[in-house]
Design an enzyme around this catalytic site. Structure first.
Site, PDB file in Angstrom:
ATOM      1  N   LYS A  94       0.460  -7.338   9.610  1.00 58.43           N
ATOM      2  CA  LYS A  94      -0.504  -7.172   8.527  1.00 58.43           C
ATOM      3  C   LYS A  94      -0.441  -8.434   7.692  1.00 58.43           C
ATOM      4  CE  LYS A  94      -1.306  -5.030   4.137  1.00 58.43           C
ATOM      5  NZ  LYS A  94      -0.905  -4.054   3.113  1.00 58.43           N
ATOM      6  N   GLY A 155      -1.836  -1.237  -5.421  1.00 59.57           N
ATOM      7  CA  GLY A 155      -1.003  -0.481  -6.358  1.00 59.57           C
ATOM      8  C   GLY A 155      -1.726  -0.019  -7.612  1.00 59.57           C
ATOM      9  N   ALA A 182      -5.286  -0.616   0.378  1.00 63.18           N
ATOM     10  CA  ALA A 182      -5.019  -0.877  -1.047  1.00 63.18           C
ATOM     11  C   ALA A 182      -6.032  -0.211  -1.965  1.00 63.18           C
ATOM     12  CB  ALA A 182      -4.989  -2.373  -1.351  1.00 63.18           C
ATOM     13  N   GLY A 183      -5.506   0.311  -3.041  1.00 62.73           N
ATOM     14  CA  GLY A 183      -6.343   0.857  -4.108  1.00 62.73           C
ATOM     15  C   GLY A 183      -6.488   2.364  -4.100  1.00 62.73           C
ATOM     16  N   ASN A 204       0.174   3.270   0.167  1.00 60.86           N
ATOM     17  CA  ASN A 204       1.622   3.306  -0.071  1.00 60.86           C
ATOM     18  C   ASN A 204       1.928   3.908  -1.439  1.00 60.86           C
ATOM     19  OD1 ASN A 204       4.353   2.781  -0.484  1.00 60.86           O
ATOM     20  ND2 ASN A 204       4.294   0.719   0.287  1.00 60.86           N
ATOM     21  N   THR A 205       1.534   3.185  -2.491  1.00 62.58           N
ATOM     22  CA  THR A 205       1.926   3.598  -3.843  1.00 62.58           C
ATOM     23  C   THR A 205       1.479   5.014  -4.172  1.00 62.58           C
ATOM     24  OG1 THR A 205       1.599   1.285  -4.428  1.00 62.58           O
ATOM     25  CG2 THR A 205       1.959   2.815  -6.233  1.00 62.58           C
TER      26      THR A 205
END
Lengths: 255, 334
Positions: A94, A155, A182-183, A204-205
């Protein structure tokens, strides 16, 4: 879903950072049913350690997608990718080249350059990019076979800031796997991405920093399934005029 | 005679607990003195179970609740609570922490100024965990050693333990399955301009910081959490982040002296909770992670239960019934 000649069942990809403990991480991976997890090489294994942690990630059986998180230049990203290949024994990478330290926005110029180098070296590159169509084309020219547009800054949990941009990407690249990376903050964001026809979401977050990461991992998996089914089922178009959902013709027969 | 390998924080606390129950104890440590023998010298020394609940299991509160009183009998404990603040942009972090923890009250700008005059007008909102406390880890280690010696405990520094011991508290040196190191980096600053009297946590989406006063204008700041076994000195990046976070807390830190920087490895099990294991006749206490001072007393009581089960006094019984023994992560290996 086919990513670089590999059939992947789950359309949810999960990051492995920021969990309260490795035990919770392993349980979250399990609950998410994901087949691919991203791992950051940069800080955590800079000295070739944290072996106990990686053993645990690898024990989940998920395929590892190493990332170049935190790299700010072509050289840094390429070096990190090569180290990742040695360490994890995979050509998958990635590719992240950060251009702005506050928003963590990708530097698309360096991204395209690094993608060209890595594809030339036989890597299967998953580029973290914006929703810019021209950048997407350049990345495909460089040899990428997957695009990973952002939903919002990494994040931030803001969801999909530019749905129209993602819709345009889907229309412009009908045959390229698109993964929103992301986001994503909530299951509804993941569901919406899938309804827009994205092939998968990577997050992830949103899971790691939830109060109950395992429950959130499950919720995200359900959302991804719901969104994909919604897309496949060919949803109705919204319209301005109300249409009664029960028959209105005829008279009631009150025997 | 009970033999203990490792005279770090865990070994010393267990020794004291055993001595108090009437056992004779000998500790062995390869390190040269009480402070150098313990990775706890890098710790913050916070006794903050309610704050820690943000990212730790409920057991950390259950096991840690009695720590403040336990330590008060050993060393100087400052019971001024914990102040948590966040810059205006990161207010969401404060909301999240408040939602996930208990034992706090909301503060406005006036309350913050009243608690810590030096932080007046710097933050408009905060949380106050009034029942939390902190201690000075290095002083606590020395006080522990003094108490252990006063009770007749034998401490052998710069000495390898015999091949077989009754209790192993050697942290990362112990060869236990699933034990992993979590690296932490810290710095000690001297900033005589500021008189902050309690632990302050600065929330930040990327770089959360805690600051623990050591008295006389000395402050410990920390600490990173990195999945790594490296013991090299702190990196420039980690220090940059920590020091700039301290500067965010108060610009006077720009003129502070950096007295010391350090890095240590916290031993941790996969659930980040401590464990007591029995293996080949030796009891192991390990995996105290970032909660050494908070959890060592409760774990030491359980270790003593294992090693001298026939001794049962009032305090002992209290621990067994009130301390959440059923949920206590005591496991057997092998």
């Amino acid at each position: 879903m086919r990513l670089y000649d590999t059939e992947i069942a789950s359309r949810l990809l999960l990051g492995t950072a920021q969990y309260p403990s490795p035990a919770i991480l392993a349980a979250a991976i399990d609950a998410s049913g994901c087949d691919v997890v991203t791992v950051s090489l940069r800080r955590e294994t800079a000295d070739g350690s944290g072996a106990g942690f990686w053993d645990r990630v690898q024990a989940t059986g998920a395929r590892i997608l190493p990332n170049t998180a935190g790299c700010h230049s072509v050289q840094e990203a390429v070096t990190t990718a090569r180290m990742a290949r040695d360490l994890f024994g995979t050509d998958w990478i990635k590719l992240e080249v950060i251009g702005h330290s506050d928003s963590l926005q990708p530097d698309v110029f360096q991204l395209v350059e690094a993608a060209g180098i890595l594809c030339g070296e036989g890597f299967s590159v998953f580029p973290y990019t914006t929703d810019d169509l021209v950048v997407g084309e350049r990345l495909l020219d460089a040899g990428c076979q997957v695009l990973m547009p952002w939903g919002a800054p990494i994040g931030s949990g803001q969801g999909l800031r530019n749905r129209d941009g993602l819709r345009a990407m889907r229309a412009h690249f009908p045959d390229v796997p698109l993964i929103v990376d992301a986001g994503i903050g909530r299951p509804s964001d993941a569901c919406m991405a899938m309804e827009l026809g994205m092939d998968a979401v990577l997050l992830n977050t949103a899971v790691a920093r939830a109060g109950d990461p395992v429950m959130m991992a499950r919720a995200m998996a359900q959302a991804v399934l719901a969104g994909r089914s919604g897309f496949d089922a060919d949803p109705m178009e919204p319209r301005d005029m109300a249409v009664p959902s029960t028959p209105v013709l005829g008279l009631a027969e009150l025997a | 005679m009970i033999t203990i390998a490792g005279a770090g924080l865990a070994g010393l606390v267990c020794a004291l607990e055993l001595l108090r129950r009437g056992a004779a104890v000998t500790l062995y440590d390869t390190g040269p003195d009480p402070v150098q023998s313990s990775v706890a010298r890098f710790a913050g020394g916070m006794l903050a179970p309610w704050c820690e609940r943000e990212s730790a299991e409920q057991q950390v509160i259950t096991l840690g609740a009695s720590a403040i009183n336990w330590w008060s009998e050993v060393t100087a404990v400052t019971r001024h609570g914990t102040l948590v603040v966040a810059p205006a942009r990161d207010r969401a972090e404060l909301t999240r922490l408040a939602r996930r923890t208990t034992g706090h009250r909301q503060l406005g700008a006036g309350d913050i100024a009243a608690l810590e005059p030096d932080l007046a007008s710097r933050f408009s909102e905060g949380l106050f965990f009034a029942d939390e406390a902190h201690l000075d880890p290095r002083k606590a280690l020395c006080d522990l050693v003094r108490m252990v010696r006063d009770l007749g405990g034998d401490l052998c520094y710069a000495t390898r333990a015999p091949d077989r011991v009754d209790l192993d508290c050697t942290g990362m040196a112990a060869d236990l399955p699933h034990l992993r190191p979590v690296r932490g980096e810290m710095a000690i600053l001297h900033c005589p301009e500021l008189a902050i009297g309690r632990t302050v946590r600065l929330l930040h989406p990327r770089i959360p910081l805690y600051l623990v006063p050591r008295g006389d204008g000395v402050y410990m700041i920390g600490a990173t959490m990195i999945e790594s076994s490296s013991t090299r000195p702190p990196t420039v990046r980690s220090l940059c982040e920590m020091l700039s976070a301290a500067f965010t807390l108060h610009p006077a830190f720009a003129e502070a002296s950096v007295i010391e920087t350090g890095a240590g490895l916290r031993p941790a099990f996969p659930d980040n909770l401590p464990r007591i294991l029995k293996q080949d006749g030796t009891v192991y206490l390990n995996g105290l992670y970032r909660h050494g001072f908070l959890l060592a007393p409760a774990m030491a009581a359980r270790v003593a239960d294992c090693l001298i089960p026939e001794i049962s006094n009032e305090h002992h019984r209290e621990c067994r019934t009130a301390g959440g023994c059923q949920r206590n992560p005591v496991r057997s290996a092998g």
